[in-house]
Motif scaffolding. Structure first.
Motif, short mmCIF file in Angstrom:
data_model
loop_
_atom_site.label_atom_id
_atom_site.label_comp_id
_atom_site.label_asym_id
_atom_site.label_seq_id
_atom_site.Cartn_x
_atom_site.Cartn_y
_atom_site.Cartn_z
N VAL A 96 0.79 -1.29 0.01
CA VAL A 96 0.11 -0.04 0.01
C VAL A 96 0.91 1.11 -0.09
N THR A 97 0.35 2.24 -0.73
CA THR A 97 1.00 3.71 -0.32
C THR A 97 0.13 4.60 0.19
N VAL A 98 0.35 4.91 1.34
CA VAL A 98 -0.36 6.01 1.94
C VAL A 98 0.00 7.43 1.41
N PHE A 99 -1.15 8.34 1.52
CA PHE A 99 -0.80 9.48 1.13
C PHE A 99 -1.25 10.15 2.29
N GLY A 100 -0.12 10.51 3.17
CA GLY A 100 -0.34 11.09 4.47
C GLY A 100 -0.13 12.64 4.70
N VAL A 101 -1.23 13.05 5.10
CA VAL A 101 -1.08 14.86 5.39
C VAL A 101 -0.23 14.72 6.73
N ALA A 102 0.85 15.69 6.46
CA ALA A 102 1.59 15.68 7.76
C ALA A 102 0.92 15.94 9.03
N MET A 103 0.12 17.10 9.41
CA MET A 103 -0.43 17.19 10.33
C MET A 103 -1.34 16.15 10.76
N ALA A 104 -1.89 15.32 9.87
CA ALA A 104 -2.77 14.28 10.50
C ALA A 104 -1.85 12.97 10.98
N ALA A 118 3.88 -2.37 8.71
CA ALA A 118 3.50 -3.19 7.65
C ALA A 118 4.54 -3.09 6.14
N GLY A 119 5.24 -2.21 6.35
CA GLY A 119 6.03 -1.67 5.29
C GLY A 119 5.52 -1.11 4.19
N TRP A 120 4.60 -0.31 4.59
CA TRP A 120 3.87 0.41 3.55
C TRP A 120 4.82 1.70 3.06
N GLU A 121 4.66 2.19 1.94
CA GLU A 121 5.12 3.37 1.54
C GLU A 121 4.36 4.59 2.00
N ILE A 122 4.87 5.47 2.71
CA ILE A 122 4.23 6.66 3.33
C ILE A 122 4.84 8.04 2.41
N ALA A 123 3.98 8.28 1.34
CA ALA A 123 4.20 9.60 0.79
C ALA A 123 3.69 10.62 1.46
N THR A 124 3.80 11.81 0.78
CA THR A 124 3.34 13.23 1.50
C THR A 124 2.29 13.43 0.76
N ARG A 153 10.30 13.55 10.39
CA ARG A 153 10.25 13.49 11.86
C ARG A 153 9.29 12.43 12.53
N VAL A 154 8.16 12.26 12.09
CA VAL A 154 7.29 11.38 12.49
C VAL A 154 7.41 9.84 12.03
N THR A 155 7.91 9.92 10.63
CA THR A 155 8.01 8.52 9.96
C THR A 155 9.35 7.81 10.13
N GLY A 156 10.56 9.02 10.24
CA GLY A 156 11.65 8.31 10.34
C GLY A 156 12.55 8.55 8.85
N GLU A 157 11.70 8.99 7.89
CA GLU A 157 12.11 8.99 6.57
C GLU A 157 11.64 9.90 5.85
N ARG A 158 12.42 10.87 5.03
CA ARG A 158 11.82 11.85 4.11
C ARG A 158 10.85 11.34 3.03
N PRO A 159 9.77 11.78 2.64
CA PRO A 159 8.82 11.33 1.62
C PRO A 159 9.59 11.40 0.39
N PHE A 160 9.41 10.32 -0.70
CA PHE A 160 10.05 10.42 -1.98
C PHE A 160 8.70 10.36 -2.84
#
Length: 301
Positions: A96-104, A118-124, A153-160
């Motif tokens: 899964v790719t998460v489109f994650g709003v940073a504030m959320a 889960a090993g999901w990609e967390i995109a911004t 800061r919250v995921t440990g990795e910058r979004p790509f």
């Protein structure tokens, strides 16, 4: 029309070979939008309440006050809907790719931990879940920078990966100029990734979807049952799979597809796709990395 900034031709009748891994005919990609806690709300410093993509179809923003029903509809997504979708995809081992709003994301560390486990990609999905069409360029740039900072800061990795959704005429240029993204999903223009040469550096666009998307449960002339949603996803897949060498995106929202009656349709479609052994289930980052190697940008200099 010399200088016309839009590309209306695209790949034309001869799209490039996708060569998906292991000879797959179709790349299928699920997105879970995580927006709850970053939407318009006076608690967030906004002038009015949210009015977009909820069970209250056609809602109007309430100026200067909290809209308690709207807030609770969004809260359902982060409190219950996310976890239902998480269980569904983890149980079926679907990337899964998460489109994650940073504030959320910042407001829900337990959900972020579950995405990471889960090993999901967390995109911004940007810093805020708001409409940037008329936001001034300086504010939008600041929000982009803030999104990357909070996300790391919250995921440990910058979004790509990047997807703002309600973007402005400045968004593509700002994203290209930031320099750290491997793809931009703020486009609906194709069934395959493509390179955008409008800015100083080529930008890989990995198209998203607004039709194979649960948002149509919350819009006029949309889906009114899980059966309609499943049938539309199935028909979309069948056409793309018959054509071969295409990608299919499915857009989901925690507060929409996370509802039981709609999650059942998603589960049914996951089972349907699992019945095909020539499908590549991937994250958007997987697809972007593959495309960058298989179809790198042309030298336009």
């Amino acid at each position: 029309m010399s200088g016309y900034p839009r590309d209306l031709r695209g790949y034309g009748p001869n799209p490039p070979a996708a060569d998906w891994p292991d000879g797959a005919r179709t790349a299928v990609q699920f997105v879970v939008n995580f927006e709850e806690g970053g939407e318009n709300c006076v608690l967030h410093g906004d002038s009015a309440s949210e009015a977009f993509l909820s069970e209250i179809v056609g809602a109007r923003p309430v100026e200067g006050q909290r809209h308690m029903n709207m807030e609770s509809l969004y809260e359902y997504g982060s409190r219950a809907g996310f976890w239902r979708l998480h269980r569904l995809f983890v149980t079926n081992k679907v990337p899964v790719t998460v489109f994650g709003v940073a504030m959320a994301l910042e407001r829900n560390p337990e959900a972020v931990a579950a995405m990471r486990d889960a090993g999901w990609e967390i995109a911004t999905h940007g810093y805020r879940w708001i409409d940037y069409q008329h936001v001034d360029e300086g504010t939008e740039r600041a929000h982009l920078e803030k999104a990357v900072e909070v996300h790391e800061r919250v995921t440990g990795e910058r979004p790509f990966g990047w997807y703002l959704g309600r973007c402005s005429p400045n968004t593509h240029r700002l994203v290209a100029g930031e320099g750290g993204f491997l793809y931009n999903a703020d486009t609906y223009a194709d069934d395959l990734p493509y390179w955008d040469y409008a800015h100083e550096e080529p930008q890989l666009m990995v198209p998203y979807t607004l039709d194979a998307n649960d948002m149509r449960f919350a819009t006029a002339q949309g889906f009114n049952s899980g059966k309609q949603f499943y049938r539309y996803l199935k028909d979309t897949f069948r056409v793309l799979h018959a054509e071969g060498g295409r990608m299919m995106s499915i857009g989901l929202h925690c507060r929409l597809a996370g509802r039981p009656g709609r999650a059942a349709a998603v589960a049914k479609f996951v089972d349907y796709v699992a019945g095909h052994d020539d499908v590549w289930l991937a994250t958007r980052l997987d697809i972007a990395k593959h495309w960058r190697v298989r179809n790198p940008p042309e030298d336009k200099r």
